[in-house]
Scaffold this motif. Sequence first.
Motif, PDB file in Angstrom:
ATOM      1  N   LEU A   1       0.839  -1.211   0.000  1.00  0.00           N
ATOM      2  CA  LEU A   1       0.000   0.000   0.000  1.00  0.00           C
ATOM      3  C   LEU A   1       0.871   1.258   0.000  1.00  0.00           C
ATOM      4  O   LEU A   1       0.515   2.272  -0.609  1.00  0.00           O
ATOM      5  N   ALA A   2       2.020   1.175   0.657  1.00  0.00           N
ATOM      6  CA  ALA A   2       2.947   2.323   0.642  1.00  0.00           C
ATOM      7  C   ALA A   2       3.365   2.661  -0.791  1.00  0.00           C
ATOM      8  O   ALA A   2       3.502   3.833  -1.152  1.00  0.00           O
ATOM      9  N   THR A   3       3.523   1.646  -1.610  1.00  0.00           N
ATOM     10  CA  THR A   3       3.925   1.926  -2.999  1.00  0.00           C
ATOM     11  C   THR A   3       2.812   2.645  -3.764  1.00  0.00           C
ATOM     12  O   THR A   3       3.080   3.384  -4.703  1.00  0.00           O
ATOM     13  N   VAL A   4       1.564   2.422  -3.342  1.00  0.00           N
ATOM     14  CA  VAL A   4       0.448   3.132  -3.995  1.00  0.00           C
ATOM     15  C   VAL A   4       0.532   4.628  -3.660  1.00  0.00           C
ATOM     16  O   VAL A   4       0.321   5.489  -4.521  1.00  0.00           O
ATOM     17  N   ILE A   5       0.868   4.926  -2.424  1.00  0.00           N
ATOM     18  CA  ILE A   5       1.034   6.338  -2.016  1.00  0.00           C
ATOM     19  C   ILE A   5       2.136   6.985  -2.862  1.00  0.00           C
ATOM     20  O   ILE A   5       1.968   8.076  -3.412  1.00  0.00           O
TER      21      ILE A   5
ATOM     22  N   ILE B   1      -7.764  -0.707  -5.930  1.00  0.00           N
ATOM     23  CA  ILE B   1      -8.070   0.500  -5.128  1.00  0.00           C
ATOM     24  C   ILE B   1      -8.715   1.459  -6.118  1.00  0.00           C
ATOM     25  O   ILE B   1      -8.105   2.435  -6.537  1.00  0.00           O
ATOM     26  N   ASP B   2      -9.954   1.177  -6.494  1.00  0.00           N
ATOM     27  CA  ASP B   2     -10.476   1.810  -7.695  1.00  0.00           C
ATOM     28  C   ASP B   2     -10.818   3.281  -7.556  1.00  0.00           C
ATOM     29  O   ASP B   2     -11.076   3.944  -8.550  1.00  0.00           O
TER      30      ASP B   2
ATOM     31  N   PRO C   1      -6.886  -0.942 -12.056  1.00  0.00           N
ATOM     32  CA  PRO C   1      -6.233  -2.227 -11.749  1.00  0.00           C
ATOM     33  C   PRO C   1      -5.182  -2.511 -12.817  1.00  0.00           C
ATOM     34  O   PRO C   1      -5.253  -1.948 -13.923  1.00  0.00           O
ATOM     35  N   PHE C   2      -4.221  -3.374 -12.495  1.00  0.00           N
ATOM     36  CA  PHE C   2      -3.251  -3.766 -13.519  1.00  0.00           C
ATOM     37  C   PHE C   2      -3.938  -4.654 -14.549  1.00  0.00           C
ATOM     38  O   PHE C   2      -4.483  -5.703 -14.220  1.00  0.00           O
TER      39      PHE C   2
ATOM     40  N   PHE D   1       3.305   1.404 -12.203  1.00  0.00           N
ATOM     41  CA  PHE D   1       2.803   0.167 -11.597  1.00  0.00           C
ATOM     42  C   PHE D   1       2.941   0.262 -10.077  1.00  0.00           C
ATOM     43  O   PHE D   1       4.042   0.459  -9.554  1.00  0.00           O
ATOM     44  N   ALA D   2       1.823   0.114  -9.401  1.00  0.00           N
ATOM     45  CA  ALA D   2       1.795   0.246  -7.942  1.00  0.00           C
ATOM     46  C   ALA D   2       1.408  -1.081  -7.300  1.00  0.00           C
ATOM     47  O   ALA D   2       0.909  -1.985  -7.972  1.00  0.00           O
ATOM     48  N   ALA D   3       1.654  -1.170  -6.011  1.00  0.00           N
ATOM     49  CA  ALA D   3       1.308  -2.349  -5.189  1.00  0.00           C
ATOM     50  C   ALA D   3       2.120  -3.583  -5.556  1.00  0.00           C
ATOM     51  O   ALA D   3       1.693  -4.713  -5.282  1.00  0.00           O
ATOM     52  N   GLY D   4       3.271  -3.365  -6.137  1.00  0.00           N
ATOM     53  CA  GLY D   4       4.171  -4.487  -6.421  1.00  0.00           C
ATOM     54  C   GLY D   4       3.483  -5.560  -7.240  1.00  0.00           C
ATOM     55  O   GLY D   4       2.732  -5.266  -8.176  1.00  0.00           O
TER      56      GLY D   4
END
Length: 240
Positions: free
Chosen positions: A80-84, A108-109, A114-115, A132-135
């Motif tokens: 989630l940190a990567t989304v920030i 996290i729409d 989404p990927f 690209f977020a959330a790994g």
Amino acid sequence: MAELKYKRIVLKISGEGLCATGGDGIDADELRRIGEEIRGVVDLGVELCLVIGGGNIIRGGDLAKRIAIEEVAAHYMGMLATVINAMALQEILESLGIPTRVQSAIAIDRVCEPFVRRRAIRHLEKGRVVIFAAGTGNPFVTTDSCAALRASEIGADVLLKATKVDGVYTADPETDPEAVLHKHIGYDQVIDARLQVMDLSAMVMCQQNRIPVIVFNLKKSGNMRAVAQGEEVGTLVDAG
Ligand code: UDP
């Protein structure tokens, strides 16, 4: 425009690229600096994907050692940190006039797509930078694995790994003054010697899918554009 060496690039930036040296969180000056460096790459006319880490906020493994939570939860917190960070990158890039889309491996729409592989490729074709977020969306790995996975999935020509050192050394350059920089090294050498380039599984995936990896120093201005242009910067890891 000169012939591009790499047409489709995945650029992995660690979360600590967004904070001041030795700090944490997101630093306004560093964020802007990274945004401008990325603009230098976008201006080349390449198709660019970014994979952003989360280590400036949370690294799952470290957090689970410090506080009494299950490690798996800590890894999701890291994702989630990567989304920030991805949202911060998106904002700075768009403020610089670069169209972007964030695609997350965890839905996290309200804040991002989404990927979806085909959709990511379509964005690239339309000249958008895809972040690209959330790994990978899975715990116990890092965003290096995400970078190797996404590079393989979208058929990237190269994976650029931004770090705080100039490339891959014979030893840790921060502790060993005798350490020498490799300019070119094989996947096997990195894997066999367990050199700290990226996660082992990420390196194996790059080898299997023949994705060259270039490790370079993010803190040197102009480096990112130079490496994307195919100049000899940092360390090239490939089949040798
Ligand atoms: N993470 C994860 N799965 C992934 C990517 C990341 O569980 O596919 C978690 C993991 O806990 C990791 C954290 O998210 O420590 C932050 O990512 P990373 O350590 O790669 O960030 P960086 O060091 O590149 O800033």
